[in-house]
Write an enzyme that holds these catalytic residues in place. Structure first.
Site, PDB file in Angstrom:
ATOM      1  N   HIS A   1       0.819  -1.200   0.000  1.00  0.00           N
ATOM      2  CA  HIS A   1       0.000   0.000   0.000  1.00  0.00           C
ATOM      3  C   HIS A   1       0.858   1.257   0.000  1.00  0.00           C
ATOM      4  O   HIS A   1       2.035   1.241   0.360  1.00  0.00           O
ATOM      5  CB  HIS A   1      -0.924   0.030   1.224  1.00  0.00           C
ATOM      6  CG  HIS A   1      -0.210   0.094   2.537  1.00  0.00           C
ATOM      7  ND1 HIS A   1       0.454  -0.987   3.085  1.00  0.00           N
ATOM      8  CD2 HIS A   1      -0.059   1.122   3.421  1.00  0.00           C
ATOM      9  CE1 HIS A   1       0.987  -0.639   4.243  1.00  0.00           C
ATOM     10  NE2 HIS A   1       0.692   0.635   4.468  1.00  0.00           N
TER      11      HIS A   1
ATOM     12  N   ASP B   1       0.467   5.058   1.742  1.00  0.00           N
ATOM     13  CA  ASP B   1      -0.272   5.540   2.903  1.00  0.00           C
ATOM     14  C   ASP B   1      -1.415   6.479   2.531  1.00  0.00           C
ATOM     15  O   ASP B   1      -1.237   7.439   1.771  1.00  0.00           O
ATOM     16  CB  ASP B   1       0.674   6.261   3.867  1.00  0.00           C
ATOM     17  CG  ASP B   1       1.562   5.309   4.644  1.00  0.00           C
ATOM     18  OD1 ASP B   1       1.163   4.146   4.830  1.00  0.00           O
ATOM     19  OD2 ASP B   1       2.666   5.731   5.066  1.00  0.00           O
TER      20      ASP B   1
ATOM     21  N   HIS C   1       4.703   0.175   0.149  1.00  0.00           N
ATOM     22  CA  HIS C   1       5.490  -0.576   1.123  1.00  0.00           C
ATOM     23  C   HIS C   1       4.670  -1.704   1.723  1.00  0.00           C
ATOM     24  O   HIS C   1       3.437  -1.747   1.604  1.00  0.00           O
ATOM     25  CB  HIS C   1       6.058   0.332   2.219  1.00  0.00           C
ATOM     26  CG  HIS C   1       5.033   1.115   2.975  1.00  0.00           C
ATOM     27  ND1 HIS C   1       4.438   2.260   2.476  1.00  0.00           N
ATOM     28  CD2 HIS C   1       4.477   0.932   4.203  1.00  0.00           C
ATOM     29  CE1 HIS C   1       3.583   2.736   3.355  1.00  0.00           C
ATOM     30  NE2 HIS C   1       3.584   1.942   4.418  1.00  0.00           N
TER      31      HIS C   1
ATOM     32  N   ARG D   1       4.967   6.700  13.399  1.00  0.00           N
ATOM     33  CA  ARG D   1       4.937   7.282  12.057  1.00  0.00           C
ATOM     34  C   ARG D   1       4.383   8.695  12.087  1.00  0.00           C
ATOM     35  O   ARG D   1       3.342   8.953  12.693  1.00  0.00           O
ATOM     36  CB  ARG D   1       4.065   6.432  11.127  1.00  0.00           C
ATOM     37  CG  ARG D   1       4.131   6.846   9.665  1.00  0.00           C
ATOM     38  CD  ARG D   1       3.096   6.108   8.828  1.00  0.00           C
ATOM     39  NE  ARG D   1       1.750   6.670   9.009  1.00  0.00           N
ATOM     40  CZ  ARG D   1       0.641   6.103   8.533  1.00  0.00           C
ATOM     41  NH1 ARG D   1       0.708   4.942   7.901  1.00  0.00           N
ATOM     42  NH2 ARG D   1      -0.546   6.675   8.722  1.00  0.00           N
TER      43      ARG D   1
END
Length: 312
Positions: free
Chosen positions: A103, A105, A259, A275
């Site tokens: 995916h 983000d 990623h 994150r």
């Protein structure tokens, strides 16, 4: 390669990890006090290598990570819907599910983050690495007829396709609660399948597991074409894999990568990273058409960074 910098900045060495994607950056101590020349060197490395890694950043706290992020752009709120897992950063915590699918983000909103900064806080004793793929290399590898086909397609992305909703026959209570919160507000956005990078002018495939369907096609046709283009993204030669150590930081260009967090550690092991995402622009296709919102308002999540797309 290496370069000299003004007093107060580190001598930064950029070590390439692969032809298409990935570099390790040595000789820099991340934080909000980095000088402008060092920050520009990091930005340039990110544009060139798509994902960059830093070892030994043990001094970083959540606040220091946030202050460093502000040097690279405007931090978003942690997430459009998940608000109970951090104020400045989002906890990527194995106790709430595992992001073991490809995916980019937050593509279910119109203002896709331009970059993500991830810091290792707690790691399993084995496994738990992350792989990134260059969506620019994926586009570049297509034969001309497939490039033209992809450039004319648009896709619908929704938050019901996030890893929190991954197929799991018996999710535990933490995973169920995270999934419920993630889906508490429905988002759907139509994006071009090929976007133009607003800084480099490169073209990149905009896909990943948030895709619900391709506009104007049947479910079967959407699935077939999605797989055709998505499989280009995940070719091994378009990827780089990072084996985490405590103190590591990864920064990736969310406009040019996908990623995958590899789920190769047992449930008794714990993996937690923090994150921070940076505000991005609204994607623009090769034809100059921007993404459009179908459902959901993301104004509370992020500003829209002014775009400088060089569509051609």
């Amino acid at each position: 390669m290496s370069a000299d910098y003004a007093p107060g900045s580190a001598d930064i060495e950029v070590v390439r990890l692969g032809t298409h994607i990935g570099a390790r950056i040595d000789g820099v101590r991340l934080g909000g006090d980095l000088d402008e020349k060092a920050v520009e060197r990091i930005r340039a490395a990110l544009n060139e290598h798509k994902v960059i890694f830093f070892r030994g950043q043990h001094h970083l706290t959540e606040d220091a990570q946030y202050e460093f992020a502000r040097l690279l752009g405007t931090p978003t709120t942690p997430h459009p819907t998940v608000t109970s897992h951090g104020v400045k950063s989002l906890a990527i915590d194995s106790q709430h599910g595992r992001a073991n699918s490809w995916h980019t983000d937050v593509t279910f909103v119109d203002r896709i983050p331009k970059a993500s900064i991830l810091r290792a806080v707690e790691l399993p004793s084995y496994g738990g690495s992350t792989t990134w793929a260059s969506t620019v290399a994926a586009y570049d590898s297509l034969p001309e007829p497939l490039k033209r086909l992809a450039e004319g397609l648009r896709a619908r992305h929704t938050n019901t396709y996030d890893y929190a909703a991954a197929q799991d026959d018996s999710p535990d209570e933490n995973s169920r609660a995270y999934r419920t919160e993630f889906q508490s507000v429905y988002y759907e956005t139509e994006h071009p399948v090929v976007r133009v990078h607003p800084e480099t002018g490169e073209r990149a495939l905009l896909l990943g597991h948030f895709v619900k369907s391709l506009v104007g096609l049947t479910g079967q046709e959407s699935h077939a074409l999605f797989r055709l283009f998505q499989d280009r993204v995940t070719r091994l030669e378009h990827t780089t894999r990072w084996n985490w150590r405590l103190g590591d930081v990864a920064i990736w260009d969310n406009r040019a990568t996908q990623h995958y967090a590899i789920d190769d550690y047992d449930g008794t092991e714990h993996r937690k990273l923090t994150r921070i995402t940076l505000a991005g622009d609204i994607p623009v296709g090769v034809d100059g058409r921007p993404s459009t919102v179908i459902a959901g308002n993301a104004e509370h999540y992020s500003i829209v960074e002014p775009g400088t797309s060089r569509a051609a």
